[in-house]
Design an enzyme around this catalytic site. Sequence first.
Site, PDB file in Angstrom:
ATOM      1  N   HIS A 302      15.970  -8.223 -31.589  1.00 37.86           N
ATOM      2  CA  HIS A 302      16.942  -7.309 -32.205  1.00 37.86           C
ATOM      3  C   HIS A 302      16.325  -5.916 -32.211  1.00 37.86           C
ATOM      4  CE1 HIS A 302      20.208  -6.022 -34.910  1.00 37.86           C
ATOM      5  NE2 HIS A 302      19.275  -5.242 -35.431  1.00 37.86           N
ATOM      6  N   CYS A 303      16.972  -5.002 -31.513  1.00 43.16           N
ATOM      7  CA  CYS A 303      16.452  -3.640 -31.383  1.00 43.16           C
ATOM      8  C   CYS A 303      17.109  -2.759 -32.447  1.00 43.16           C
ATOM      9  CB  CYS A 303      16.734  -3.097 -29.992  1.00 43.16           C
ATOM     10  SG  CYS A 303      16.055  -1.445 -29.724  1.00 43.16           S
ATOM     11  N   VAL A 304      16.290  -2.201 -33.330  1.00 44.17           N
ATOM     12  CA  VAL A 304      16.832  -1.353 -34.392  1.00 44.17           C
ATOM     13  C   VAL A 304      17.298  -0.009 -33.854  1.00 44.17           C
ATOM     14  CG1 VAL A 304      15.449  -2.445 -36.181  1.00 44.17           C
ATOM     15  CG2 VAL A 304      14.516  -0.481 -34.939  1.00 44.17           C
TER      16      VAL A 304
END
Length: 449
Positions: A302-304
């Site tokens: 999950h890329c913020v």
Amino acid sequence: MSVTPVSVSLRAYRWTDLLVAVPLAMKKRAKRELKEEEEKEEVLCCCEYVNRHGERSHVAACCCDCEDLDDACDRFLKREPQKPESLSHVSAVVSDRIRVPWFWGGARKLDLSIVPPLVLLPALFHLAAFHFLLGVLVLTALPGLVLWYYFFTHRKKGRTLFFLSLALFSLGYMYYLFVSEVFPRGDVGQGELVAVSVGVSLTLLTLIYTKRDPGIVRLDQQAVHSTVTYYSTLPDKDSSFNGGMQEVSMTAVQRIGSSEQEGLELKESGRRNWCSVCRVVRPPRAGHCRICGVCVLRLDHHCVWINNCVGQANHVSFLLTLIFFLLTSLYGIGLVLRSVCPQQNVLTALLYCPGVYTHYSSALCFTCAWYCSIVTGGLLHLLLVQIINISYNVTEREARVALREKTARSACWGLVVDTGVYSRGLWSNWSEFMSMGDKLRLSSPTDLV
């Protein structure tokens, strides 16, 4: 005058038909009028919105008509103790009323996490341009604050738009300073400006495509053949959910003539791959994201910075976004340093540029070049990790699990992680990565059970 029984029956039939038709027409008319009134009530102007209580409100009422705030102020003036929930109610009202007028659908709610980058970034850059020591302080404290906020939100597994706002505003603000401060100096030509503009446009286009569906695992209802209920709690199942029962969708794969051993294997596979949150059976290499709350095919991480998962459907576009941004950033940094430090080499100008703080405009451009260099260094490390993982056919999620369970071979200070499960050679791994988006048209994940 005599009336025949036939005419009497016809009259009675007509009267009864009329008695039935009139109420039906009245009901239809009432429903139509009620529907029109509801449609009129649902239409909101650009400054209206529906608050957290389901009531219509107006953005002009943000400065008044707040019972929670009035009660808190009244208790403060009377020196009475505040209610335990008064502050939370006031903060909920304030966050609910921060809205901007919109052209359709009424006013839109504004996420508070978007605002800090829009205010802090320009203020810190202009502050750092006054003196060299202020620049060092700002460029040291800013990454530290961002990392602290990342670990703070990552620990709570909550979604935030802060990092996406910071990334987009940094890109837009750097491009604005390049056009307004660097280009008028005359050291940058029209072709170089066009090249930077094309790089920024390609980065935004690939980012928009990456923000789309990452490959969410969805249940195909047409493939469901039967339903089997397990009356025991599964390993990853909360016993307080659904009374301890677990429903798993079973398909025609399980034939009546299958052996008992095959049935046990299928049951164990269903237990191991079953997601109790999404209520689906995950295919191999899929994972559940606790931040997005969905299961994603070939979940990498999950890329913020994009506020989205990176999975099978958008992993290629995510890699392209990194490449376009890094190329544009490196090219822009070189142009800025060549303009503000013409006497120095581009490779050494970032470390030694005498007289750059004598002019405020040059100091501001130099500070932005340093900021872009820090961001570029972090994204270069991310791109390197991605390239290594793709070469070994390992996702970031699989690498973390393998390192935790000590089932993988690690080298180069943890940059290279080889699980030896899916790797088929360098060329085959990259071919599979580039063509994995075409595999989304395969059968539903429910066929695996």
